[in-house]
Design a protein around this motif. Structure first.
Motif, PDB file in Angstrom:
ATOM      1  N   MET A 224       7.395 -59.802 -29.576  1.00  0.00           N
ATOM      2  CA  MET A 224       8.401 -58.909 -30.143  1.00  0.00           C
ATOM      3  C   MET A 224       9.598 -58.778 -29.214  1.00  0.00           C
ATOM      4  O   MET A 224      10.745 -58.762 -29.659  1.00  0.00           O
ATOM      5  CB  MET A 224       7.787 -57.542 -30.399  1.00  0.00           C
ATOM      6  N   ALA A 225       9.333 -58.704 -27.898  1.00  0.00           N
ATOM      7  CA  ALA A 225      10.424 -58.602 -26.933  1.00  0.00           C
ATOM      8  C   ALA A 225      11.321 -59.830 -26.993  1.00  0.00           C
ATOM      9  O   ALA A 225      12.558 -59.727 -26.981  1.00  0.00           O
ATOM     10  CB  ALA A 225       9.864 -58.426 -25.526  1.00  0.00           C
ATOM     11  N   ALA A 226      10.710 -61.021 -27.062  1.00  0.00           N
ATOM     12  CA  ALA A 226      11.500 -62.248 -27.181  1.00  0.00           C
ATOM     13  C   ALA A 226      12.266 -62.265 -28.501  1.00  0.00           C
ATOM     14  O   ALA A 226      13.417 -62.719 -28.556  1.00  0.00           O
ATOM     15  CB  ALA A 226      10.596 -63.464 -27.074  1.00  0.00           C
ATOM     16  N   GLY A 227      11.634 -61.765 -29.566  1.00  0.00           N
ATOM     17  CA  GLY A 227      12.312 -61.715 -30.859  1.00  0.00           C
ATOM     18  C   GLY A 227      13.503 -60.775 -30.870  1.00  0.00           C
ATOM     19  O   GLY A 227      14.441 -60.959 -31.651  1.00  0.00           O
ATOM     20  N   LEU A 228      13.479 -59.776 -29.989  1.00  0.00           N
ATOM     21  CA  LEU A 228      14.606 -58.837 -29.888  1.00  0.00           C
ATOM     22  C   LEU A 228      15.718 -59.371 -28.991  1.00  0.00           C
ATOM     23  O   LEU A 228      16.698 -58.669 -28.735  1.00  0.00           O
ATOM     24  CB  LEU A 228      14.113 -57.498 -29.332  1.00  0.00           C
ATOM     25  N   GLY A 229      15.572 -60.605 -28.528  1.00  0.00           N
ATOM     26  CA  GLY A 229      16.621 -61.227 -27.723  1.00  0.00           C
ATOM     27  C   GLY A 229      16.490 -61.016 -26.229  1.00  0.00           C
ATOM     28  O   GLY A 229      17.418 -61.339 -25.479  1.00  0.00           O
ATOM     29  N   GLN A 230      15.349 -60.505 -25.764  1.00  0.00           N
ATOM     30  CA  GLN A 230      15.166 -60.265 -24.341  1.00  0.00           C
ATOM     31  C   GLN A 230      14.659 -61.531 -23.648  1.00  0.00           C
ATOM     32  O   GLN A 230      13.821 -62.253 -24.184  1.00  0.00           O
ATOM     33  CB  GLN A 230      14.149 -59.137 -24.129  1.00  0.00           C
ATOM     34  N   ASN A 231      15.204 -61.792 -22.479  1.00  0.00           N
ATOM     35  CA  ASN A 231      14.682 -62.871 -21.630  1.00  0.00           C
ATOM     36  C   ASN A 231      13.484 -62.304 -20.876  1.00  0.00           C
ATOM     37  O   ASN A 231      13.620 -61.678 -19.823  1.00  0.00           O
ATOM     38  CB  ASN A 231      15.761 -63.350 -20.666  1.00  0.00           C
ATOM     39  N   VAL A 232      12.296 -62.505 -21.435  1.00  0.00           N
ATOM     40  CA  VAL A 232      11.099 -61.843 -20.917  1.00  0.00           C
ATOM     41  C   VAL A 232      10.809 -62.253 -19.481  1.00  0.00           C
ATOM     42  O   VAL A 232      10.517 -61.403 -18.624  1.00  0.00           O
ATOM     43  CB  VAL A 232       9.892 -62.142 -21.830  1.00  0.00           C
ATOM     44  N   ALA A 233      10.870 -63.550 -19.192  1.00  0.00           N
ATOM     45  CA  ALA A 233      10.533 -64.025 -17.850  1.00  0.00           C
ATOM     46  C   ALA A 233      11.489 -63.459 -16.807  1.00  0.00           C
ATOM     47  O   ALA A 233      11.061 -62.959 -15.749  1.00  0.00           O
ATOM     48  CB  ALA A 233      10.552 -65.552 -17.819  1.00  0.00           C
ATOM     49  N   TRP A 234      12.791 -63.508 -17.092  1.00  0.00           N
ATOM     50  CA  TRP A 234      13.776 -63.000 -16.135  1.00  0.00           C
ATOM     51  C   TRP A 234      13.659 -61.484 -15.975  1.00  0.00           C
ATOM     52  O   TRP A 234      13.713 -60.957 -14.867  1.00  0.00           O
ATOM     53  CB  TRP A 234      15.181 -63.380 -16.578  1.00  0.00           C
ATOM     54  N   GLY A 235      13.507 -60.778 -17.095  1.00  0.00           N
ATOM     55  CA  GLY A 235      13.397 -59.326 -17.025  1.00  0.00           C
ATOM     56  C   GLY A 235      12.168 -58.880 -16.266  1.00  0.00           C
ATOM     57  O   GLY A 235      12.220 -57.943 -15.457  1.00  0.00           O
ATOM     58  N   ARG A 236      11.052 -59.551 -16.502  1.00  0.00           N
ATOM     59  CA  ARG A 236       9.819 -59.204 -15.793  1.00  0.00           C
ATOM     60  C   ARG A 236       9.961 -59.499 -14.304  1.00  0.00           C
ATOM     61  O   ARG A 236       9.486 -58.727 -13.460  1.00  0.00           O
ATOM     62  CB  ARG A 236       8.655 -59.987 -16.393  1.00  0.00           C
ATOM     63  N   ALA A 237      10.612 -60.611 -13.953  1.00  0.00           N
ATOM     64  CA  ALA A 237      10.811 -60.952 -12.538  1.00  0.00           C
ATOM     65  C   ALA A 237      11.699 -59.918 -11.848  1.00  0.00           C
ATOM     66  O   ALA A 237      11.433 -59.516 -10.704  1.00  0.00           O
ATOM     67  CB  ALA A 237      11.426 -62.344 -12.415  1.00  0.00           C
ATOM     68  N   MET A 238      12.759 -59.472 -12.528  1.00  0.00           N
ATOM     69  CA  MET A 238      13.649 -58.467 -11.943  1.00  0.00           C
ATOM     70  C   MET A 238      12.913 -57.153 -11.727  1.00  0.00           C
ATOM     71  O   MET A 238      13.028 -56.514 -10.671  1.00  0.00           O
ATOM     72  CB  MET A 238      14.856 -58.241 -12.855  1.00  0.00           C
ATOM     73  N   ALA A 239      12.133 -56.741 -12.725  1.00  0.00           N
ATOM     74  CA  ALA A 239      11.377 -55.503 -12.596  1.00  0.00           C
ATOM     75  C   ALA A 239      10.354 -55.602 -11.468  1.00  0.00           C
ATOM     76  O   ALA A 239      10.194 -54.672 -10.668  1.00  0.00           O
ATOM     77  CB  ALA A 239      10.686 -55.174 -13.918  1.00  0.00           C
ATOM     78  N   ALA A 240       9.652 -56.741 -11.401  1.00  0.00           N
ATOM     79  CA  ALA A 240       8.652 -56.930 -10.352  1.00  0.00           C
ATOM     80  C   ALA A 240       9.300 -56.921  -8.973  1.00  0.00           C
ATOM     81  O   ALA A 240       8.745 -56.353  -8.022  1.00  0.00           O
ATOM     82  CB  ALA A 240       7.903 -58.239 -10.575  1.00  0.00           C
ATOM     83  N   ALA A 241      10.479 -57.537  -8.851  1.00  0.00           N
ATOM     84  CA  ALA A 241      11.166 -57.548  -7.556  1.00  0.00           C
ATOM     85  C   ALA A 241      11.509 -56.135  -7.108  1.00  0.00           C
ATOM     86  O   ALA A 241      11.351 -55.781  -5.934  1.00  0.00           O
ATOM     87  CB  ALA A 241      12.429 -58.400  -7.653  1.00  0.00           C
ATOM     88  N   GLY A 242      11.984 -55.309  -8.045  1.00  0.00           N
ATOM     89  CA  GLY A 242      12.285 -53.923  -7.701  1.00  0.00           C
ATOM     90  C   GLY A 242      11.061 -53.170  -7.229  1.00  0.00           C
ATOM     91  O   GLY A 242      11.102 -52.459  -6.213  1.00  0.00           O
ATOM     92  N   ALA A 243       9.940 -53.337  -7.942  1.00  0.00           N
ATOM     93  CA  ALA A 243       8.708 -52.645  -7.552  1.00  0.00           C
ATOM     94  C   ALA A 243       8.206 -53.131  -6.198  1.00  0.00           C
ATOM     95  O   ALA A 243       7.731 -52.340  -5.370  1.00  0.00           O
ATOM     96  CB  ALA A 243       7.640 -52.844  -8.623  1.00  0.00           C
ATOM     97  N   ILE A 244       8.307 -54.438  -5.948  1.00  0.00           N
ATOM     98  CA  ILE A 244       7.837 -55.001  -4.680  1.00  0.00           C
ATOM     99  C   ILE A 244       8.656 -54.463  -3.509  1.00  0.00           C
ATOM    100  O   ILE A 244       8.109 -54.089  -2.461  1.00  0.00           O
ATOM    101  CB  ILE A 244       7.896 -56.536  -4.736  1.00  0.00           C
TER     102      ILE A 244
END
Length: 333
Positions: A224-244
């Motif tokens: 659903m996230a990909a269908g909404l136009g989100q770059n899932v891989a990039w967004g998840r990597a950015m979020a993970a980098a912030g948490a790390i």
């Protein structure tokens, strides 16, 4: 249940007021209680009484509790959103243990010192642990399921803790300080060690807050996230980098502290709903409150001595989280 905007604003205002009260208690309560009239003198540098001097000493400790608690709270919320795992937490997923391992190895084997170097080591260790846990949890059928990530994180945390013991045991010269740091505490806070961490905390905070939209989309599922136009891989990597970055920085400053990133996001969902644009700022405030109140409680229950904040969060956080789950019947994310 959908909260009205006014109702949500009132709850957020209540959280901010509770944070201010926590800061006041942190400055006033300790081995020597300080009357409110002397707190302002200590804050403004007029050290004319013992109470004002006590406030001046407690200021960096209070600042560290707010910064580290906020970092762990928002990191926990991000990790739960990325993995869609209600049990995700920097401690349970092994991220804090990885950061601690790198710091201990740097001290024991390479004689590294200096606040900035510790911060880089903590972030590097947190990143390596996160990648390792995700790689292990992604193997096999079904990919990175919440259960496999939790098991991989727990195993990584245990292994890292055992390796830390093996590294420290032959080193009597650093064993005492490392063991005390491993418990997780903020008693030795100084502004000269806190200031170098501010750029790292700011970067981690911006990356985490910027991931709110992708976390909202991921809550609906990856397809659903990909269908909404989100770059899932990039967004998840950015979020993970912030948490790390947030986890590594907090661990380098205080040692590994558990349960803050686990409890706080669930409480924030009860207060502000399921929108990560609200959950993430609330988690920062809630983490600061939890760590600050845990520090105050640790000073009270063991007077004239005190309990390290990591022990208090373990004693308070575990049963409180169990009670919360049973009371609210928390669903998977």
């Amino acid at each position: 249940m959908t909260l009205s905007r006014d109702h949500k604003a009132m709850r957020v205002f209540g959280v901010v007021a509770l944070l201010l009260a926590t800061v006041g208690l942190s400055l006033a309560v300790g081995t020597r209680s300080v009357p409110w009239s002397e707190i302002w003198d200590g804050l403004t540098g007029r050290i004319e009484t013992i109470g004002a001097a006590a406030v001046a000493v407690r200021m960096p400790r209070t600042a560290l509790a707010v910064l580290a608690g906020g970092a762990l709270g928002i990191a926990g919320a991000v990790m739960q959103g990325i993995t869609r795992n209600p049990l995700a937490d920097p401690g349970i997923l092994g991220v804090n243990a990885g950061a601690a391992l790198f710091v201990v190895v740097g001290v024991a084997w390479f004689n590294i010192s200096g606040a900035t170097t510790f911060l880089w080591l903590g972030i590097a260790g947190a990143g390596c642990a996160a990648v390792f846990v995700y790689a292990i949890g992604s193997t096999g059928q079904g990919g990175a399921t919440p259960l496999k990530l939790t098991l991989a994180g727990t195993a990584t945390s245990i292994a890292a803790s055992a390796f830390i013991i093996a590294v420290v045991l032959p080193r009597n010269d650093i064993a005492g300080s490392i063991q005390s740091w491993q418990v997780g505490g903020i008693g030795g806070a100084r502004f000269d060690t806190i200031l170098p961490s501010l750029p790292f905390l700011a970067i981690g905070l911006l990356l985490s807050l910027g991931s709110a939209r992708i976390l909202n989309a991921l809550a609906l599922g990856e397809e659903m996230a990909a269908g909404l136009g989100q770059n899932v891989a990039w967004g998840r990597a950015m979020a993970a980098a912030g948490a790390i970055v947030l986890c590594g920085t907090a661990t380098a400053l205080c040692g590994p502290i558990g349960f803050v990133g686990l409890v706080v996001p669930h409480m924030c969902r009860m207060i502000g709903g399921i929108d990560y644009r609200t959950i993430l700022p609330l988690s920062a405030l809630g983490g600061a409150i939890l760590l600050g109140m845990a520090d105050v409680l640790g000073r009270i229950v063991a007077r004239p001595n005190e309990l390290d904040v990591g022990l208090v969060t373990a004693f308070v956080g575990a049963p409180f989280f169990i009670w919360t789950v049973r009371r609210q019947r928390m669903r998977g994310l």
